[in-house]
Structure formats: C-alpha cells, structure tokens
Motif scaffolding. Structure first.
Motif, short mmCIF file in Angstrom:
data_model
loop_
_atom_site.label_atom_id
_atom_site.label_comp_id
_atom_site.label_asym_id
_atom_site.label_seq_id
_atom_site.Cartn_x
_atom_site.Cartn_y
_atom_site.Cartn_z
N ARG B 166 0.82 -1.21 0.00
CA ARG B 166 0.00 0.00 0.00
C ARG B 166 0.85 1.26 0.00
O ARG B 166 0.36 2.35 -0.22
N TRP B 167 2.10 1.14 0.33
CA TRP B 167 3.04 2.23 0.10
C TRP B 167 4.41 1.65 -0.24
O TRP B 167 4.75 0.55 0.20
N THR B 168 5.13 2.38 -1.06
CA THR B 168 6.54 2.03 -1.30
C THR B 168 7.35 3.09 -0.58
O THR B 168 6.86 4.20 -0.36
N LEU B 169 8.55 2.79 -0.22
CA LEU B 169 9.37 3.79 0.47
C LEU B 169 9.89 4.79 -0.55
O LEU B 169 10.11 4.46 -1.72
N SER B 170 10.12 6.02 -0.11
CA SER B 170 10.66 7.01 -1.05
C SER B 170 11.77 7.87 -0.44
O SER B 170 12.68 8.29 -1.13
N PHE B 171 11.69 8.17 0.86
CA PHE B 171 12.72 8.99 1.51
C PHE B 171 12.63 8.73 3.01
O PHE B 171 11.70 8.09 3.48
N PHE B 309 5.26 6.74 -11.29
CA PHE B 309 5.84 7.67 -10.32
C PHE B 309 6.40 6.92 -9.11
O PHE B 309 7.51 7.20 -8.65
N ALA B 310 5.61 5.95 -8.61
CA ALA B 310 6.08 5.17 -7.44
C ALA B 310 7.38 4.45 -7.77
O ALA B 310 8.32 4.41 -6.96
#
Lengths: 584, 370
Positions: B166-171, B309-310
């Motif tokens: 449900r989320w990917t890491l980004s920062f 984008f993800a």
C-alpha cells in the motif's frame, strides 16, 4: 441620447414589451438563487458541520442526526474561554491604538493647516496596499529579540539588551495597530472632511477656543461615525489572522482564528472543534456588525452636509503645526516607511547572519535573481493577477445588477437580495475558507484546488464592499433616463449594459480596483483553499516565511509592493479621469 | 419529534423539509455509498504483477503515456519538491504533472482522505510520511501496488515498506538537535534529548506546535518516560513557533540557541551555502527517523502514471537527487549521517489512547498557551 438610437434598433417596442416583463424577474430570480448558493449555503454549512459528530463527507454527515457535543466540548474547555478572552483583549487593544493613531492623523490632515498634510494623507492611503503578512514579517525582522534591527541598534548604541520583544501580547497588538491605522485614517478622514464648519465658527464667535470647539462641537458631531469606524476596525481585527499566526504562536497567545486554522490543518484534524469555534466567531461578528449598522443608521441624524457648498475650515495650529507635522511623519514612518525600508534592506542581503560583516559587503541582488528564476513566484503572481482581475470584474458586474434591483425596482424580495449581498461581511476569512473546502468536498464540482474555488470565495467575501461603491454611484443617477428607455421599448438588458453601466463608471472603476488590490493582499481564504497550482502571491509569501527564506520573502514583498503601487497609481489616474473622489 | 408530528400544522412543513433534505442527501451521499468495493486500479496492478519484468515496465509506461496526466500531493517542500517533479517531467515528458509541493505531510494525507471520503477522486499518488497514512489505510484508500523497484531499497530499510504494497518507500527524514555555535559554547553543546532541559537553554530551545509525528518518535524513544520529559521541557520555557526550517533560519541568525526538533539538513544546507553560518548539530541517541512513502489512491484516475511515479521515486535518478539535496535516500547511503547513527523509527501507529494522551500532555506541559 443612447436610448434614442437604441429605440431605432428595436423597431417594434410593443412586441418587445410582450416578453419584457419576464426578463427582469428572471434576472432577479437568477441573482437571488446565485446569492443563496454563494452566501446561504456556506452559512448553513458552518452551522451544519458544527452540529455533526462526523466530518464532511463521512457517512452520517448528511443525516438528520445532530449533536451539540462540539459546543459542549468547546464550552467546557478552558482553552475556548481563554481564546475568546484573548481575541477580545487583542482586538480591543489593537483597535484602540489604531484608532488613536488613525484619528489623530486624519484630524491633522483634514482639519488643520499642518504642512505636508497631502503627503501624509497619501502615504497613509498607500500603506493599505501592503499585504498584512508582509507588515507582520517586516515587524518581526525589526523588533525580534536578539536579531531585530531595533534591538541591534539599541544594543550597539545604548548597550541595552532586547528592549523590544515583538513576540508578546504587546508586539502582536502593535503590529495589528500598525496594520489597522490606515483604515482608521480613511474612515475618519471622510467624516472629518464632511463636517460643516459653521458650527465650529459659531462656537468660536461665542468665545470657545479651538480645544473647546473640538471637544464640544467636532467630537460629538463625529461620534456616531467614530463609533462605527471603531466597531468596523474591531470586527476586522477579530477576524485577522497574520499577526496571531506569526507572532501569537510564539507568544503562546491563541485567538479564535488561529485555533480554527490549527484545528483544520493539524493532525488529527478536529472538524467539530473548528466548526464550533467558527460559529462562535461568526456570531461575534454578526453581533458587532449589527451594532455597526445601527450606529451608521444613527449617524445620519448627525449629518451636517447639506446642499450648500462648503469647505471645512482648517484650524490654524500656529507653532504647533510643525510638531503636528513631525508627529504625522513619525506615524507615516512607522506604518509605511519602516516596514518597507526593512523589506528593501533585507531583500539586498546575501545571508541573514551578520557575522560582523559590513552591510555593503553583504549586499547583492541574489534574492531577486533567484526569485526571477523561480517558477512558483511567477505562477503565484499570475494566479493573483488572474484571480484579482477575474474576481474584480465579476463582482463589479454582479453588484451592479444587485444594486439596480435593490434601488431601482419594486420587485418583492429585493430586500432579501440586499441582505444576502451584505451578509458575507460577517463571515471571517478563516471561516469562509474552511467552509468552502467542506462545501466543495460535498458538491460534485471539479473545482477543488483550482483558482475558480478561490475566486468563488472571493466573490462572497468582497461583494458587500463593492456593493457600497456601486450603490453610491447608482443613487447619483437620475432614474428618469432608464424610465425613458423603458418607455421607448428598449430591452432591460440593453438599458442596463449600454445605459446604466456606463453612467456608473466611477463607482464601478473604484470598486474594481478595490477588489483587485484586496484580492492580491488576501491570505486567509486563499491559504485554506490552496493546493498546488493555485497558490497566490500572499500564500507564497507565507510559504517563504515557513521555509525560512526571509530574504527572498523580502525581495518578493518589494516586487509585490511595486506591482500593487502601479495598480493604485493607475486606479487614481482613471478615477481622476472619471471625476471620482472616493478614497475607500 | 413526537410533539412535532402530533401537531397537524407542522406536519406538511416537516414533510416538505424532509423531502428536500432527503433529495439532497441522496444527491450528495449516494455516490459515497455506491463506491465500488473492489478497485479497478488494484485489478490493473494484479494484472501487472503477472507480467514478466520487461513487459510489465513497457505496459506501465505505455499506459501512462495514454493517460498523459498525473496528480501528486507530496510533502517535499518548495524548491526541493519542485525540482524533483521537474526531473520526473523531464524523464516522462508525455505526462502532464499537477503537483503540490507546499503541503505538509498531514495536510496532504488529510486532503486525500477528505477527497476520497467525499467520493472525489482527484489525486493519483501521495508522497508523505508513513505515519500520516493510518486513516487512509483504515479506510482502505490506498491501492495494493507491489513495485518491483522496492528491490532497490537498502536491506536495513526494506522492512519499513508495506508487505501488502500500500506504500513504497521514497525517503526518510531525521529529527535531531541543531544549535547555533556562536551562542552555545562547544562544552555546553547539547548531545542528548535530555540536555534540552538544562537551565542554560531556558527560553532558548524551539519546537513546532504539536506535531504528532515528532511526539510519536519521542514516544518510541522514551516510552512512558516521555511525559516527564515534556514536563522538564515545559519548565525550561521553550519557544513554540512555525516550521523547523523557519526556526533553523532564525536560530542561525542568532534569534535563539537551539532547534529541538530540527531536520538537520536545513542547517547543513545553509552552512554549505554560507560556510560561516554558525550551524552545529547533535545526533542525540537515538535520532528520530520517519520514513516517507508513495501511496497510490485506490481510485486513482491515472493508475499507470501513478505506478510509474512510485517506481521512479526509487530509481537512482530520484534517489541521488534527494541525496544531493541532503535528504535521506532509501536506496543510497545517507549524505551526512554516519552509517552507525542510532535511529528510532517513528511507528505507523501508537497503542490505543497514547496519541490523545501525548497531544494533551504536549499542549498542557510544553506549549502552555495562555
């Protein structure tokens, strides 16, 4: 005459008349429906939200189950009463100081022979165009402990440590007073200017000196206008947001507007609390504005302007004229000069850290260069321009129609039109912004995050003020012209757009510029409705502040001031051309 | 209500009112109830999962090309966020990007929540702190998207990505202590969180007004002792003011000594611009870390562009941009923190009642509004 040529165009007036009666009621009905949507719906939304336990959009929000839990929680909390007291204390103190400054300056400018009075008047009016957020930011740079310019000066010159602290109740009051003083000046200078001097002359002939004539004649005559102006400034201060946010937060002083803003923007969002505070603020504003309306009505009993031409007598101050001039210049320096000077100064610095480096070695145009290269600054300026021009044009046309129906027709329900057009004056900006967010989350119109939603909120916000300009202008036009046009069979819409509007041009131009400048300055509504691409200049100023880019903010402030000054000069030139003398 | 129904004069009026309200409710609320239980966005992602890597990537890009648009809400502020979006635009010039880079993380999450709960599907993807996602997760507003790019994430961080996708890491962001080296002599510099209670710093330590992310991080570090810490901070008369960046700028200018909840990059970036800037920082054991992630709206109007984008946020290009701008990348070494920096990661959620208790205690003992 315009309608004679129009009659030639409409060859069959009788045939036209057969459907004409339908046009006015139709336009009137559309206007009434539009105002209900723009005004009643937000009012209803505020009250509805305050009576719900769930937030807008949640299942159950639109059911008929209501609760007073938000109110009971708010009323039971100490912070509610503390905020209420802070709001009233802050507004009372700031209004009083603004009033003393504005009234004194207005009196010496309008009623005395003080030198440089035109310059002082012009500078006081010019100050109104500087956005409140810039005034607040500039005073933080001037009087912040340790780093404020005044405190550094006090330390270097007199060895004093931080004699000024902007982050205090006094600081918050001071900044708001400075922000409001020009408004007090404008409201009261009109009153002082229109006072019949023969009463004072009679007092002088009866042996009263200047001071006695002032206290016994001028002041009582102006009292209703003074009280009304005081109330209007008080209401405006109650609704203010910039100084409480930037100064009050650090001073640990919360007022209603900051409580509403924080309840709406902090996680977890507390919609119920926000709505309960909003309704309370709304009720407070309505009560104060009712008192204001009563005072304005009563002030007509004290009118001293008649059909006779007169020029108010200027009081000769003698040797005191120079002292008055010095004092007025000090007021101008404080309200306009100091904020502008510190903006220009800071905009030229490379870094905010002094480190003992001389000023000239720190000077550069880097901030301007970076701003010019920054896309978001230009986008925000373009947004503000589009919003300002769009809103001003729409509002002016709308209120022209409203004014026509109020003053020139006998249609039933026109009083409602007047009420609806004036009512938004009671909705504080922070409440209006929050309400429009809630409303357009429910209404399936794809305008969230666009300039359009801010434009709609601005229409509601500025309608009452524009109506004042336009109504005054319309009342000066003899209705015989329209009656003649109607007899000649000219359709209503043609008469309105080709005959009435051109004659109302002075009021329309004044209203247009007023809305344009205020739409540029406005922060609160735009902030709550902003998203990505619809950020306005005032919102970007707050962004820059929150990013700690104080120097770029200053450069942006200088650019914005230059733009707004150009608009005002253009407005003055146009108003001179159309013979308009209204200031506010 | 009973009294109202009993009065025949009020009855027709009441029925009329109810009728109007009923219509309004049906008009506005209908779509909410009618919201589909299954998401077509997730169906698309399930199909993508079944494809070989190269075909999958080509399918995502061609889908995004057809959509040609994406709406992103993200918490990377100002020029940082704008610069990153510009990079994305350059990489995929066929996608028109509508991005907000000025919202705070809670504001962005709240905005999506409000839109979705009102059945207004305006946003495709959000890039926010994970701790601000719980309401979105609770209402199942985030699509399950298993980005293949998650393999790029450093092994130590991979556990903070959602196993369901449900989320990917980004920062990731650090929160530590920044101080003005001209106002704080080296021997008195703060090293641990408790140092901020020292009388030397009275009236000279600043914090943001209640931020649940910071409070949750402290709670993870201190446990129930946090309440004592709040009290001692409060006794030291802290400054409560705007954002950390705003306060770091003020602190470096000499306004006050210490930023007690600082994003350390702000001072370090200033020092790189102006080497004489008096920035010092402490890595109080432990440093608070919070991860940011890209979540895709379960009702995203542009699901392929959102997936693109993800994925892109975990590419070398996007991550090295973050590192150059002194933010914490999740696939690369941190630009200024040592590898052995002691971290405590802000949890996704807190035990029942803790959140409310933390907020109440912070407001009462630290902020002390009058």
């Amino acid at each position: 005459m315009a309608f004679i040529s129009a009659r030639a165009r409409f060859k069959s007036p009788d045939a036209r008349r057969s459907w004409l009666p339908g046009v006015k009621p139709l336009v009137f009905a559309i206007l009434l429906a539009g105002l209900c949507y723009q005004v009643l719906l937000p009012f209803a939304m505020i009250v509805w939200t305050s009576l719900k336990a769930v937030r807008p959009g949640d299942p159950g929000f639109l059911t008929l189950e209501f609760t007073f839990a938000n109110y009971s929680r708010a009323l039971a909390s100490q912070s509610f009463w503390q905020s209420a007291w802070n709001t009233l204390e802050f507004a009372g103190a700031a209004t009083s100081i603004a009033f003393v400054i504005g009234a004194t300056t207005a009196w010496v400018v309008e009623r005395t022979d003080m030198p440089l009075r035109r310059f002082v008047g012009l500078m006081m009016v010019a100050r109104i165009i500087i956005p409140g957020i810039l005034i607040t930011a500039s005073w933080i740079l001037l009087a912040s402990p340790n780093i404020g310019f005044f405190n550094q000066l006090a330390r270097d010159v007199a060895g004093l440590r931080n004699p000024f602290n902007i982050y205090s109740f006094g600081g918050m009051v001071w900044v708001q007073s400075i922000e409001m003083a020009p408004l007090a000046f404008l409201l009261l200078s009109a009153s002082f200017k229109s006072m019949d001097p023969r009463l004072e002359e009679a007092a002088a002939m009866a042996g009263a000196n200047t001071t006695r004539a002032l206290w016994r004649i001028a002041l009582p005559l102006s009292m209703p206008a003074i009280a009304a102006a005081f109330l209007l400034i008080f209401v405006t201060t109650v609704e203010t947001f910039e100084a409480p946010l930037l100064i009050g937060t650090r001073a640990k002083i919360s007022v209603f507007t900051t409580e509403i803003y924080q309840a709406t923007t902090q996680t977890p969002v507390n919609w119920g609390r926000s709505a309960a505070y909003s309704v309370t603020l709304l009720i407070l504003s309505i009560v104060l504005l009712l008192a204001y309306s009563t005072l304005v009505r009563n002030s007509r009993r004290y009118q001293t302007i008649s059909g006779k031409d007169f020029r108010p007598r200027r009081i000769e101050l003698g040797r005191w004229r120079y002292a008055a001039c010095a004092l007025s210049l000090a007021v101008v320096a404080t309200t306009t000069g100091a904020p502008l000077a510190v903006m220009i100064y800071a905009s030229l610095l490379r870094t905010i850290q002094g480190n003992g480096v001389p000023f000239l070695a720190r000077v550069s145009l880097t901030n301007y260069q970076q701003l010019i290269e920054s896309g978001r600054v230009w986008t925000s300026l373009l947004n503000s321009t589009l919003l300002g021009v769009g809103t001003a044009t729409f509002v002016v046309l709308l209120v022209a129609l409203i004014a026509y129906f109020i003053h020139r027709t006998r249609l039933p329900g026109r009083k409602w039109l007047e009420f609806l057009a004036f009512a938004p004056i009671a909705i504080p900006g922070v409440v209006l912004g929050a309400t429009f967010v809630w409303l357009y989350l429910l209404i399936p119109a794809p305008i969230l995050g666009t300039l359009f939603i801010i434009g709609l909120a601005f229409v509601t916000k500025y309608m009452p003020f524009a109506l004042r300009f336009v109504s005054n202008s319309l009342l000066q036009i003899n209705p015989e012209l329209e009656e003649a046009a109607e007899v000649a069979g000219v359709p209503f819409l043609w008469t309105f757009f080709r005959l009435i509007l051109p004659l109302m041009k002075p009021g329309l131009v004044a209203a247009w510029f007023w809305v344009l400048v205020h739409a540029y300055r406005e922060l609160t509504v735009a902030l709550l409705l902003s998203r990505g691409g619809n950020r306005t200049a005032a919102v970007v100023i707050l962004d820059l502040w929150q990013e700690g880019s104080f120097l770029k903010l200053s450069a942006f402030g200088v650019i914005l001031f230059a733009i707004l000054l150009t608009i005002v000069l253009l407005s003055n030139a146009l108003q001179k051309r159309y013979g308009l003398r209204e200031q506010y | 209500m009973i009294a109202e129904m009993a009065d025949p004069r009020t009855r027709p009026h009441s029925l009329w009112l109810r009728g109007i309200l009923g219509l309004l409710i049906a008009a506005f609320q209908g779509p909410v109830y009618a919201q589909a239980l299954s998401s077509s966005v997730e169906a698309i992602y399930r199909e993508l999962d079944a494809l070989p890597a190269a075909e999958r990537a080509a399918r995502v890009e061609s889908g995004a090309r057809k959509e040609a648009r994406i709406t992103i809400l993200q918490t990377l502020h100002g020029e940082l966020g704008d610069g990153q979006i510009d990079l994305f635009r350059k990489r995929y010039p066929f996608i028109a990007v509508d991005s907000s880079s000025q919202l705070s993380s809670p504001e962005a999450a709240e905005r999506v929540y409000a839109e979705e709960v009102s059945d207004r599907h305006l946003t495709d993807a959000i890039n926010v702190a994970i701790i601000d996602m719980p309401e979105l997760l609770a209402h199942d507003f985030l699509a399950r998207y298993r980005s293949p790019a998650i393999a790029n994430v450093l092994p130590a961080f991979r556990k903070y990505a959602d196993p369901e996708g449900r989320w990917t890491l980004s920062f990731w962001s650090d929160r530590g202590i920044s101080y003005n080296t001209e106002l704080v002599p080296a021997e008195l510099a703060p090293h641990v969180w408790q140092d901020l209670c020292r009388p030397f710093f009275k009236g000279n330590v600043s914090f943001e007004s209640m931020q649940i992310r910071f409070l949750a991080g402290l709670y993870s570090a201190f446990g129930d002792k946090i309440y004592d810490y709040f009290r001692c901070l409060g006794d030291n008369d802290p400054i409560i003011q705007g954002s950390p960046s705003e306060r770091v700028a003020l602190m470096l200018a000499g306004d006050h000594m210490v930023v007690g909840d600082s994003y350390l990059y702000a001072g370090i970036a200033e020092k790189r611009r102006n080497p004489s800037a008096p920035d010092g920082f402490a890595l109080p054991g432990p440093l608070l870390a919070s991860f940011g992630g890209v979540g895709i709206n379960r009702n995203a109007p542009h699901p392929f562009a959102a997936a693109l984008f993800a994925d892109w946020m975990l590419t070398e290009e996007a991550q090295s941009y973050l590192a150059r701008r002194l933010r914490g990348p999740v696939t690369l070494k941190h630009p200024y923190l040592p590898d052995d920096a002691q971290l405590v990661v802000t949890p996704l959620s807190l035990p029942d009642g803790v959140s409310a208790r933390l907020i109440e205690a912070w407001k009462r003992d630290v902020e002390k509004k009058r």
